[in-house]
Structures are given as C-alpha cells and as structure tokens.
Design an enzyme around this catalytic site. Sequence first.
Site, PDB file in Angstrom:
ATOM      1  N   ARG A  42     -12.659 -21.778  46.972  1.00  0.00           N
ATOM      2  CA  ARG A  42     -13.713 -21.758  45.950  1.00  0.00           C
ATOM      3  C   ARG A  42     -13.573 -22.933  44.969  1.00  0.00           C
ATOM      4  O   ARG A  42     -14.559 -23.560  44.592  1.00  0.00           O
ATOM      5  CB  ARG A  42     -13.670 -20.433  45.178  1.00  0.00           C
ATOM      6  CG  ARG A  42     -13.998 -19.188  46.006  1.00  0.00           C
ATOM      7  CD  ARG A  42     -15.494 -19.063  46.254  1.00  0.00           C
ATOM      8  NE  ARG A  42     -15.829 -17.843  46.968  1.00  0.00           N
ATOM      9  CZ  ARG A  42     -16.056 -16.667  46.387  1.00  0.00           C
ATOM     10  NH1 ARG A  42     -15.961 -16.542  45.077  1.00  0.00           N
ATOM     11  NH2 ARG A  42     -16.370 -15.611  47.108  1.00  0.00           N
ATOM     12  N   ASP A 144     -25.402 -10.747  34.533  1.00  0.00           N
ATOM     13  CA  ASP A 144     -24.297 -11.206  35.361  1.00  0.00           C
ATOM     14  C   ASP A 144     -23.524 -12.238  34.559  1.00  0.00           C
ATOM     15  O   ASP A 144     -24.055 -12.832  33.621  1.00  0.00           O
ATOM     16  CB  ASP A 144     -24.810 -11.820  36.670  1.00  0.00           C
ATOM     17  CG  ASP A 144     -23.760 -11.777  37.777  1.00  0.00           C
ATOM     18  OD1 ASP A 144     -23.822 -10.881  38.633  1.00  0.00           O
ATOM     19  OD2 ASP A 144     -22.848 -12.636  37.771  1.00  0.00           O
TER      20      ASP A 144
END
Length: 283
Positions: A42, A144
């Site tokens: 990532r 979020d």
Amino acid sequence: MLLSHEHEFSYSEADFEKIRKVIYHKAGINLSDSKKQLVYSRLARRVRALKLPNFSAYLHYLNDNEQEHEEFVNALTTNLTAFFREPHHFDILANHINKVKNQNRKLRIWCAASSTGEEPYSIAMTAVEAYGTYEPPIEIIASDIDSNVLREASAGIYSLARLESLSLTQKKQFFQRGKGSNSGKARVVEELRNLIDFKKINLLDSQWPLQPPFDIIFCRNVMIYFDKATQLSVLERMTKLMRPDGLYIAGHSESFSQAAHLVKLVGKTTYTLVTRKDAANEI
C-alpha cells in the site's frame, strides 16, 4: 532487520513498527504482524510517487509534512464493499422503516464507513422502495476517514460489473447507463444522491460533526480494525447518539459481548440499546 530482499524499497522491522504506531494514533487501526506485506504494497506507491529512496525516508517525510497524513491514512484504509452486502441488514432496515414511517417524522441514519458509496446508496434504495417515493422523509449521513473514496462515493459512478447484485428493476430505477466515453459505467440517479450527505469523519476525533438522535447506525466491518478498548470507546459514543429504540448494525465478524452494558443483540449482528429496565432485570 529487513523484512524481505525482494522489495523495491528497503523496508525494515523498525519501519513497520513505526507505521503501526502512526496509523494507530491517527485512525485507531490495530495492524497485526500478518499485515507487514499489505503495508508495504500500500505504501510503496507513496514512496514511489514521492521519489523517495526507502521507507525510512518516507517516515521522515511523513513526520515533516502534515499534508501527507491524509495520503498515509487513505493508503492503509481497507475499502471492501458492495451493493446490498450482507442483505439481511437491508431487510431489517426495511422492517424498521415500516414500523416508524407512520410517526410523521424524519428517519435519521448514519452510515459510519461509507467507503465508495455502495452501502449508503443501498440504504437510500431501501428507503425509496419502503416509502414508495424518491423523496422519503429520511436523512442519511455517510462518512469515512478516506477522502479518496468519499469523492468516488459522492460522484456515484460505478462499472456495470459492480451492479450485478442488483435486480433489473433496481438498475433501471436507480441508475443511468453511461454512453460514449462512459460506456460500461452507470451513475446513481440524482434523486438518490440528494438523499445522502457525505462527510469526512475520523471515528477517533474528539468531536464528530453530527447531531443526535439517529434511528439507525450502520458501522459494519470497522470495529475489527480497532483494539478492544477503542471498540468500546467508539461504541459508547455512538450509542449516546441513538434513539432509545434505535438500531446499531455491525459487520458479520463483529460482536460486542464485552459491551453487554451498552447494547443487546436483537437480530443477526443487529443491536439495540440496553435500557434501565434491561439492566434491572439482570440484577
């Protein structure tokens, strides 16, 4: 100690430990040892994009550049979602709507991990179907921590492959098929998008830009990334925002046996608040 000789960038055990501490502090995410490779894959994108030589240099950059914190959190946030994922929850939502829709008030729902939008749009579709109108008396707040997925959710544009779980009626009623350069995609109809207010919210922030009460809180597959103490703290704050008869809807792998003083199970991974009467009955 280097974690692998096959990596493009050097990545040590010490680097991973520092990353664990930072993401826990920033987002409450508790990374297990098994996530070492995931973290590398990532964050290597950020190391590459910034033209840095290794992970140690990236961590120095992160420490010195506050604007990178958002990219760091976005990179390590998991966003697995789908329309009507765990469909039993939407049956429970429809049943709850049918119970309260004659109360002549607005139903308020908080979707606390909206990701790319499939969950809040599924909530909105369920409400439209239950009320029989594109303008149901409902307020949906979808939040979020990841700003990138919030932008995608707000746009409401999806590949046709991501609509496969929907019925033909739902596809026709709630989506507009793209043409030309947008071929192979579909966009959520404006009436549905207008039902949802997207907000960036970190569940670890000391204050949330929200006003109670909520009839239903969807917080699915979020708590699994927190340790027990953080789970309990977040759940306690959420329950204070709920109506006494409200519902808290969790993910399929989440349970709150350690929070029996706050919530009780009333359906499949669906909870309601523990009342004074409930507490008295346990004494």
